[in-house]
Design a protein around this motif. Structure first.
Motif, PDB file in Angstrom:
ATOM      1  N   PRO A   1      -6.368   7.302  -7.372  1.00 35.58           N
ATOM      2  CA  PRO A   1      -7.599   6.970  -6.624  1.00 35.58           C
ATOM      3  C   PRO A   1      -7.456   5.789  -5.667  1.00 35.58           C
ATOM      4  CG  PRO A   1      -8.085   7.246  -8.954  1.00 35.58           C
ATOM      5  CD  PRO A   1      -6.603   7.264  -8.808  1.00 35.58           C
ATOM      6  N   TYR A   2      -6.436   4.952  -5.844  1.00 34.84           N
ATOM      7  CA  TYR A   2      -6.264   3.778  -5.001  1.00 34.84           C
ATOM      8  C   TYR A   2      -5.358   4.029  -3.797  1.00 34.84           C
ATOM      9  CZ  TYR A   2      -8.508   1.458  -8.846  1.00 34.84           C
ATOM     10  OH  TYR A   2      -9.408   1.098  -9.811  1.00 34.84           O
ATOM     11  N   ALA A   3      -4.895   5.237  -3.642  1.00 39.34           N
ATOM     12  CA  ALA A   3      -4.037   5.570  -2.505  1.00 39.34           C
ATOM     13  C   ALA A   3      -4.896   5.708  -1.244  1.00 39.34           C
ATOM     14  CB  ALA A   3      -3.284   6.857  -2.777  1.00 39.34           C
ATOM     15  N   GLN A   4      -4.243   5.864  -0.118  1.00 43.37           N
ATOM     16  CA  GLN A   4      -4.969   6.072   1.140  1.00 43.37           C
ATOM     17  C   GLN A   4      -5.719   7.395   1.071  1.00 43.37           C
ATOM     18  OE1 GLN A   4      -2.210   5.738   4.373  1.00 43.37           O
ATOM     19  NE2 GLN A   4      -1.726   3.621   3.918  1.00 43.37           N
ATOM     20  N   PRO A   5      -6.767   7.550   1.872  1.00 41.64           N
ATOM     21  CA  PRO A   5      -7.617   8.745   1.755  1.00 41.64           C
ATOM     22  C   PRO A   5      -6.884  10.075   1.871  1.00 41.64           C
ATOM     23  CG  PRO A   5      -8.689   7.108   3.132  1.00 41.64           C
ATOM     24  CD  PRO A   5      -7.316   6.585   2.826  1.00 41.64           C
ATOM     25  N   ASP A   6      -5.910  10.178   2.766  1.00 43.82           N
ATOM     26  CA  ASP A   6      -5.191  11.451   2.876  1.00 43.82           C
ATOM     27  C   ASP A   6      -4.336  11.723   1.641  1.00 43.82           C
ATOM     28  OD1 ASP A   6      -3.538   9.335   3.559  1.00 43.82           O
ATOM     29  OD2 ASP A   6      -2.332  10.518   4.929  1.00 43.82           O
ATOM     30  N   MET A   7      -3.790  10.685   1.041  1.00 48.80           N
ATOM     31  CA  MET A   7      -3.005  10.860  -0.173  1.00 48.80           C
ATOM     32  C   MET A   7      -3.899  11.132  -1.384  1.00 48.80           C
ATOM     33  SD  MET A   7       0.115  10.815   0.683  1.00 48.80           S
ATOM     34  CE  MET A   7       0.957  10.667  -0.856  1.00 48.80           C
ATOM     35  N   VAL A   8      -5.094  10.553  -1.405  1.00 47.07           N
ATOM     36  CA  VAL A   8      -6.016  10.805  -2.509  1.00 47.07           C
ATOM     37  C   VAL A   8      -6.366  12.294  -2.561  1.00 47.07           C
ATOM     38  CG1 VAL A   8      -8.357  10.388  -3.375  1.00 47.07           C
ATOM     39  CG2 VAL A   8      -6.961   8.478  -2.599  1.00 47.07           C
TER      40      VAL A   8
ATOM     41  N   PHE B   1       0.820  -1.199   0.000  1.00 45.54           N
ATOM     42  CA  PHE B   1       0.000   0.000   0.000  1.00 45.54           C
ATOM     43  C   PHE B   1       0.862   1.260   0.000  1.00 45.54           C
ATOM     44  CE2 PHE B   1      -2.911  -3.147   1.922  1.00 45.54           C
ATOM     45  CZ  PHE B   1      -3.818  -3.182   0.870  1.00 45.54           C
ATOM     46  N   THR B   2       2.026   1.196   0.600  1.00 49.35           N
ATOM     47  CA  THR B   2       2.938   2.330   0.575  1.00 49.35           C
ATOM     48  C   THR B   2       3.414   2.590  -0.850  1.00 49.35           C
ATOM     49  OG1 THR B   2       3.683   1.781   2.801  1.00 49.35           O
ATOM     50  CG2 THR B   2       5.083   3.246   1.509  1.00 49.35           C
ATOM     51  N   ILE B   3       3.692   1.534  -1.585  1.00 50.93           N
ATOM     52  CA  ILE B   3       4.120   1.695  -2.972  1.00 50.93           C
ATOM     53  C   ILE B   3       2.986   2.290  -3.799  1.00 50.93           C
ATOM     54  CG2 ILE B   3       4.769   0.439  -5.067  1.00 50.93           C
ATOM     55  CD1 ILE B   3       6.359  -1.450  -3.248  1.00 50.93           C
ATOM     56  N   ILE B   4       1.766   1.812  -3.605  1.00 46.16           N
ATOM     57  CA  ILE B   4       0.629   2.350  -4.348  1.00 46.16           C
ATOM     58  C   ILE B   4       0.389   3.803  -3.962  1.00 46.16           C
ATOM     59  CG2 ILE B   4      -1.865   2.185  -4.653  1.00 46.16           C
ATOM     60  CD1 ILE B   4      -1.556  -0.842  -4.492  1.00 46.16           C
ATOM     61  N   ASP B   5       0.566   4.140  -2.695  1.00 45.05           N
ATOM     62  CA  ASP B   5       0.375   5.523  -2.260  1.00 45.05           C
ATOM     63  C   ASP B   5       1.357   6.465  -2.938  1.00 45.05           C
ATOM     64  OD1 ASP B   5      -1.686   4.872  -0.617  1.00 45.05           O
ATOM     65  OD2 ASP B   5      -0.503   4.852   1.221  1.00 45.05           O
ATOM     66  N   MET B   6       2.569   6.022  -3.134  1.00 50.19           N
ATOM     67  CA  MET B   6       3.606   6.894  -3.680  1.00 50.19           C
ATOM     68  C   MET B   6       3.819   6.726  -5.182  1.00 50.19           C
ATOM     69  SD  MET B   6       4.434   8.752  -1.237  1.00 50.19           S
ATOM     70  CE  MET B   6       5.796   9.582  -1.981  1.00 50.19           C
ATOM     71  N   LEU B   7       3.130   5.794  -5.820  1.00 51.95           N
ATOM     72  CA  LEU B   7       3.342   5.521  -7.237  1.00 51.95           C
ATOM     73  C   LEU B   7       3.138   6.746  -8.134  1.00 51.95           C
ATOM     74  CD1 LEU B   7       4.211   3.187  -9.010  1.00 51.95           C
ATOM     75  CD2 LEU B   7       1.816   2.579  -9.285  1.00 51.95           C
ATOM     76  N   PRO B   8       2.098   7.560  -7.937  1.00 55.90           N
ATOM     77  CA  PRO B   8       1.977   8.760  -8.774  1.00 55.90           C
ATOM     78  C   PRO B   8       3.154   9.723  -8.613  1.00 55.90           C
ATOM     79  CG  PRO B   8      -0.108   8.288  -7.728  1.00 55.90           C
ATOM     80  CD  PRO B   8       0.904   7.367  -7.111  1.00 55.90           C
ATOM     81  N   ALA B   9       3.629   9.885  -7.398  1.00 56.99           N
ATOM     82  CA  ALA B   9       4.784  10.761  -7.168  1.00 56.99           C
ATOM     83  C   ALA B   9       6.042  10.159  -7.783  1.00 56.99           C
ATOM     84  CB  ALA B   9       4.986  10.986  -5.678  1.00 56.99           C
TER      85      ALA B   9
ATOM     86  N   ALA C   1       3.848   8.545 -17.286  1.00 54.46           N
ATOM     87  CA  ALA C   1       3.831   9.183 -15.965  1.00 54.46           C
ATOM     88  C   ALA C   1       2.444   9.738 -15.661  1.00 54.46           C
ATOM     89  CB  ALA C   1       4.876  10.295 -15.891  1.00 54.46           C
ATOM     90  N   TYR C   2       1.805  10.360 -16.650  1.00 59.80           N
ATOM     91  CA  TYR C   2       0.462  10.888 -16.430  1.00 59.80           C
ATOM     92  C   TYR C   2      -0.545   9.764 -16.248  1.00 59.80           C
ATOM     93  CZ  TYR C   2      -3.734  13.622 -16.684  1.00 59.80           C
ATOM     94  OH  TYR C   2      -4.943  14.188 -16.383  1.00 59.80           O
ATOM     95  N   ALA C   3      -0.402   8.694 -17.029  1.00 63.31           N
ATOM     96  CA  ALA C   3      -1.313   7.556 -16.863  1.00 63.31           C
ATOM     97  C   ALA C   3      -1.150   6.926 -15.485  1.00 63.31           C
ATOM     98  CB  ALA C   3      -1.057   6.525 -17.955  1.00 63.31           C
ATOM     99  N   THR C   4       0.073   6.816 -15.016  1.00 63.19           N
ATOM    100  CA  THR C   4       0.321   6.295 -13.674  1.00 63.19           C
ATOM    101  C   THR C   4      -0.331   7.188 -12.632  1.00 63.19           C
ATOM    102  OG1 THR C   4       2.406   5.345 -14.382  1.00 63.19           O
ATOM    103  CG2 THR C   4       2.113   5.662 -12.027  1.00 63.19           C
ATOM    104  N   TYR C   5      -0.204   8.490 -12.810  1.00 66.49           N
ATOM    105  CA  TYR C   5      -0.808   9.432 -11.868  1.00 66.49           C
ATOM    106  C   TYR C   5      -2.327   9.284 -11.875  1.00 66.49           C
ATOM    107  CZ  TYR C   5      -1.294  13.724  -9.188  1.00 66.49           C
ATOM    108  OH  TYR C   5      -1.580  14.635  -8.206  1.00 66.49           O
ATOM    109  N   ALA C   6      -2.916   9.229 -13.049  1.00 66.08           N
ATOM    110  CA  ALA C   6      -4.372   9.177 -13.149  1.00 66.08           C
ATOM    111  C   ALA C   6      -4.939   7.846 -12.684  1.00 66.08           C
ATOM    112  CB  ALA C   6      -4.801   9.443 -14.587  1.00 66.08           C
ATOM    113  N   ILE C   7      -4.212   6.752 -12.914  1.00 65.98           N
ATOM    114  CA  ILE C   7      -4.724   5.438 -12.557  1.00 65.98           C
ATOM    115  C   ILE C   7      -4.473   5.097 -11.093  1.00 65.98           C
ATOM    116  CG2 ILE C   7      -4.431   2.964 -12.978  1.00 65.98           C
ATOM    117  CD1 ILE C   7      -3.917   3.708 -15.935  1.00 65.98           C
ATOM    118  N   ALA C   8      -3.293   5.388 -10.588  1.00 65.47           N
ATOM    119  CA  ALA C   8      -2.938   4.957  -9.232  1.00 65.47           C
ATOM    120  C   ALA C   8      -3.416   5.908  -8.148  1.00 65.47           C
ATOM    121  CB  ALA C   8      -1.428   4.775  -9.120  1.00 65.47           C
TER     122      ALA C   8
END
Length: 113
Positions: free
Chosen positions: A70-77, A5-13, A61-68
């Motif tokens: 919404p699946y981050a933790q609520p504060d990161m979303v 979940f940490t990886i998914i949270d930071m994937l857009p960044a 990079a934009y696709a990663t940002y747009a796709i990943a």
């Protein structure tokens, strides 16, 4: 399990940082190409190929940002939603800097300095 979940949270960044690194490397390569004496046609082909690859990485990079995002933790979303309108501007700005450096490399502009 928490590390996934940490990886998914930071994937857009991570995607944006990856493109920033790619942009820096391409601009440095173009700056080095300015000093190359030789056939301009080959340099133009190399510049176009590098810019095409850079545009592809920007789209990823934009696709990663747009796709990943919404699946981050609520504060990161909330964080990612706040900066979502700025992300295309950031990617476009970096690409424009690369394009200007590429034109300078392909035409030999500023070689005399």
């Amino acid at each position: 399990m928490g590390s996934i979940f940490t990886i998914i949270d930071m994937l857009p960044a991570y995607g944006l940082l990856c493109y920033l690194l790619v942009a820096i490397c391409i601009v440095i390569a173009f700056r080095a190409m300015i000093r190359i004496e030789g056939e301009r046609r080959r340099l133009r082909v190399a510049v176009v190929a590098m810019l095409a690859g850079s545009a592809f990485v920007a789209l990823l990079a934009y696709a990663t940002y747009a796709i990943a995002a919404p699946y981050a933790q609520p504060d990161m979303v909330d964080f990612y939603r706040t900066y979502q309108p700025v992300v295309p501007l950031f990617l476009t700005g970096l690409f424009c800097v690369q394009a200007v450096s590429g034109v300078a490399a392909a035409t030999g502009w500023r070689r005399g300095r």
